[in-house]
Design an enzyme around this catalytic site. Structure first.
Site, PDB file in Angstrom:
ATOM      1  N   ALA A  97       1.107  -1.326   0.146  1.00 12.80           N
ATOM      2  CA  ALA A  97      -0.029  -0.411   0.249  1.00 12.80           C
ATOM      3  C   ALA A  97       0.868   1.197  -0.036  1.00 12.80           C
ATOM      4  CB  ALA A  97      -0.410  -0.169   1.073  1.00 12.80           C
ATOM      5  N   HIS A 121       7.171   5.905   1.413  1.00 10.81           N
ATOM      6  CA  HIS A 121       7.781   3.995   0.955  1.00 10.81           C
ATOM      7  C   HIS A 121       9.335   4.605   0.133  1.00 10.81           C
ATOM      8  CE1 HIS A 121       4.428   2.521   2.580  1.00 10.81           C
ATOM      9  NE2 HIS A 121       4.848   1.996   3.632  1.00 10.81           N
ATOM     10  N   HIS A 167      11.521   6.888   8.843  1.00  6.81           N
ATOM     11  CA  HIS A 167      12.328   7.789  10.987  1.00  6.81           C
ATOM     12  C   HIS A 167      10.145   7.349  11.259  1.00  6.81           C
ATOM     13  CE1 HIS A 167      15.552  10.926  10.813  1.00  6.81           C
ATOM     14  NE2 HIS A 167      15.677   9.355  10.511  1.00  6.81           N
ATOM     15  N   ASP A 186       8.191   5.494  11.982  1.00  6.00           N
ATOM     16  CA  ASP A 186       8.306   4.490  12.807  1.00  6.00           C
ATOM     17  C   ASP A 186       9.962   4.709  13.967  1.00  6.00           C
ATOM     18  OD1 ASP A 186       5.428   3.057  11.924  1.00  6.00           O
ATOM     19  OD2 ASP A 186       6.752   3.713  10.519  1.00  6.00           O
ATOM     20  N   GLN A 245      10.559   1.893  16.359  1.00  6.84           N
ATOM     21  CA  GLN A 245      11.456   0.572  15.211  1.00  6.84           C
ATOM     22  C   GLN A 245      12.229   0.765  14.765  1.00  6.84           C
ATOM     23  OE1 GLN A 245       9.058  -1.430  12.149  1.00  6.84           O
ATOM     24  NE2 GLN A 245       9.767  -0.305  10.722  1.00  6.84           N
ATOM     25  N   ILE A 272       7.714  11.719   5.718  1.00  6.71           N
ATOM     26  CA  ILE A 272       7.467  12.305   3.502  1.00  6.71           C
ATOM     27  C   ILE A 272       5.751  12.823   4.923  1.00  6.71           C
ATOM     28  CG2 ILE A 272       6.359  12.133   1.731  1.00  6.71           C
ATOM     29  CD1 ILE A 272       9.946  11.983   2.824  1.00  6.71           C
ATOM     30  N   MET A 301       2.545  10.393   5.983  1.00  8.88           N
ATOM     31  CA  MET A 301       2.237   9.574   5.467  1.00  8.88           C
ATOM     32  C   MET A 301       1.985   7.715   6.022  1.00  8.88           C
ATOM     33  SD  MET A 301       3.335  10.881   1.531  1.00  8.88           S
ATOM     34  CE  MET A 301       3.097  12.330   0.674  1.00  8.88           C
ATOM     35  N   SER A 361       0.167   3.784   5.568  1.00 13.67           N
ATOM     36  CA  SER A 361      -1.020   3.388   4.243  1.00 13.67           C
ATOM     37  C   SER A 361      -2.012   3.698   5.001  1.00 13.67           C
ATOM     38  CB  SER A 361      -0.367   1.891   4.531  1.00 13.67           C
ATOM     39  OG  SER A 361       0.198   1.963   4.063  1.00 13.67           O
TER      40      SER A 361
HETATM   41  P1  AMP Z   1       4.641  -0.018   6.150  1.00 16.35           P
HETATM   42  O1  AMP Z   1       4.896  -0.608   5.241  1.00 16.35           O
HETATM   43  O2  AMP Z   1       4.053   0.858   6.897  1.00 16.35           O
HETATM   44  O3  AMP Z   1       5.446  -1.099   7.012  1.00 16.35           O
HETATM   45  O4  AMP Z   1       6.237   0.949   6.374  1.00 16.35           O
HETATM   46  C1  AMP Z   1       7.609   0.479   5.218  1.00 16.35           C
HETATM   47  C2  AMP Z   1       9.176   1.643   5.711  1.00 16.35           C
HETATM   48  O5  AMP Z   1       7.910   2.820   5.202  1.00 16.35           O
HETATM   49  C3  AMP Z   1       8.789   1.529   7.295  1.00 16.35           C
HETATM   50  O6  AMP Z   1      10.673   1.901   7.097  1.00 16.35           O
HETATM   51  C4  AMP Z   1       8.234   2.921   7.635  1.00 16.35           C
HETATM   52  O7  AMP Z   1       8.641   3.685   8.846  1.00 16.35           O
HETATM   53  C5  AMP Z   1       8.663   4.120   6.307  1.00 16.35           C
HETATM   54  N1  AMP Z   1       7.560   5.151   6.278  1.00 16.35           N
HETATM   55  C6  AMP Z   1       6.445   4.796   6.298  1.00 16.35           C
HETATM   56  N2  AMP Z   1       5.868   6.245   6.129  1.00 16.35           N
HETATM   57  C7  AMP Z   1       6.371   7.131   5.526  1.00 16.35           C
HETATM   58  C8  AMP Z   1       6.695   7.729   5.760  1.00 16.35           C
HETATM   59  N3  AMP Z   1       5.227   8.680   5.745  1.00 16.35           N
HETATM   60  N4  AMP Z   1       7.845   8.481   5.371  1.00 16.35           N
HETATM   61  C9  AMP Z   1       8.862   8.130   5.923  1.00 16.35           C
HETATM   62  N5  AMP Z   1       9.423   6.496   5.900  1.00 16.35           N
HETATM   63  C10 AMP Z   1       8.011   5.952   5.847  1.00 16.35           C
END
Ligand code: AMP
EC number: 6.3.2.1
Length: 279
Positions: A33, A38, A149, A151, A154, A177, A185, A187
């Site tokens: 998503a 990402h 950042h 997360d 994490q 972002i 942002m 998902s």
């Molecule tokens: P996720 O798909 O939510 O597990 O996120 C995958 C990676 O994308 C993780 O390292 C998140 O921290 C990063 N991520 C998710 N949203 C953002 C965002 N708005 N800005 C920067 N990185 C993000």
């Protein structure tokens, strides 16, 4: 078209070929998503590594809430189209049985930085994250792993994991972002109704204001209480936590000489949002 790999054997064969030529590999783990957050990670990896793989895997082990897992958005075709704009060299999107085959019994379990905040609110979450990240690094032979950042906790967990287990991977943290109105942002944002979407930016606005006030000399507690109040007044159903913590250990911190981070989790419109900023 970007190749989509489904098996560890295919992933390894590809990675080994690149390694044999001395090429470096950056891996961007995601749950799909995809959005611009990402993609910013993938673009950074593209700029810094010879080869880039984005993984798309909705990891059941990191969901403490079965309903959240069921409702997690999935959009592989659209994701592949977005990744083609970077472009990445391959997508690794394995089925659950490929990652957790029958007989799977190993868990990477962490204390310390994995315990407070998200660890407390979502029992088992970070063990699930640590386990899958260890596996993805092992499967892909990654030289670098890219994490947002967004997360923050994490990211600290993964930095600790890599140090503790001597994983030969350099972890790269990337800026959050945001939408034009400040909402980070995510998902999960697509689950928001128009009403919820209109309220959601108040989370970032409220913690930004609190951080500004703390920097201006206001008492930490007071600034945080005001931020929570602002969010409730804006229509957030529940503020789970707003905390000022040591940026690395995530332990309570009133030492302004150490880098500190304000982290928050709150529910609006039935969706759980998290965000964090430096203080
Ligand atoms: P996720 O798909 O939510 O597990 O996120 C995958 C990676 O994308 C993780 O390292 C998140 O921290 C990063 N991520 C998710 N949203 C953002 C965002 N708005 N800005 C920067 N990185 C993000």
């Amino acid at each position: 078209m970007i190749p989509i790999l489904r098996t560890v054997a295919d992933l390894r064969a590809l990675a080994r070929g690149w390694k044999a030529k001395g090429e470096t590999l950056g891996v961007v783990p995601t749950m799909g998503a995809l959005h611009d957050g990402h993609l910013s990670l993938a673009r950074r990896a593209r700029a810094e590594c010879d080869r880039v793989i984005t993984t798309i895997f909705v990891n059941p082990k990191q969901f403490n809430n079965p309903e959240d897992l069921k409702k997690y958005p999935r959009s592989e075709e659209a994701d592949a189209a977005l990744l083609a704009t970077v472009p990445v060299d391959a997508i690794f999107a394995p089925p659950v049985e490929e990652v957790y085959p029958d007989g799977f019994i190993t868990t990477v379990s962490m204390t310390g930085v994995a315990q407070p905040l998200e660890g407390h609110m979502r029992p088992g979450h970070f063990d699930g994250v640590a386990t899958v990240v260890t596996k993805l690094f092992g499967m892909s032979l990654a030289d670098r792993g890219y994490f947002g950042h967004k997360d923050w906790q994490q990211l600290q967990v993964v930095l600790r994991l890599v140090r503790d287990l001597n994983l030969p991977v350099e972890v790269v943290g990337c800026e959050t972002i945001r939408e034009a109105d400040g909402l980070a942002m995510s998902s999960r944002n697509i689950r928001l109704t128009a009403e919820g979407r209109a309220k959601a930016p108040v989370l970032y606005a409220a913690i930004t204001r609190a951080a500004d006030d703390i920097r201006a000399g206001h008492a930490d507690r007071m600034a945080i209480r005001e931020a929570a109040e602002t969010m409730r007044e804006a229509g957030f159903e529940r503020v789970e936590y707003i905390e000022l913590r040591d940026a690395e250990t995530l332990m309570p911190s009133d030492d302004p000489r150490r880098p500190r981070r304000m982290l928050a989790a709150a529910w609006v419109d039935g969706v759980r949002l998290i965000d964090n900023i430096p203080v």
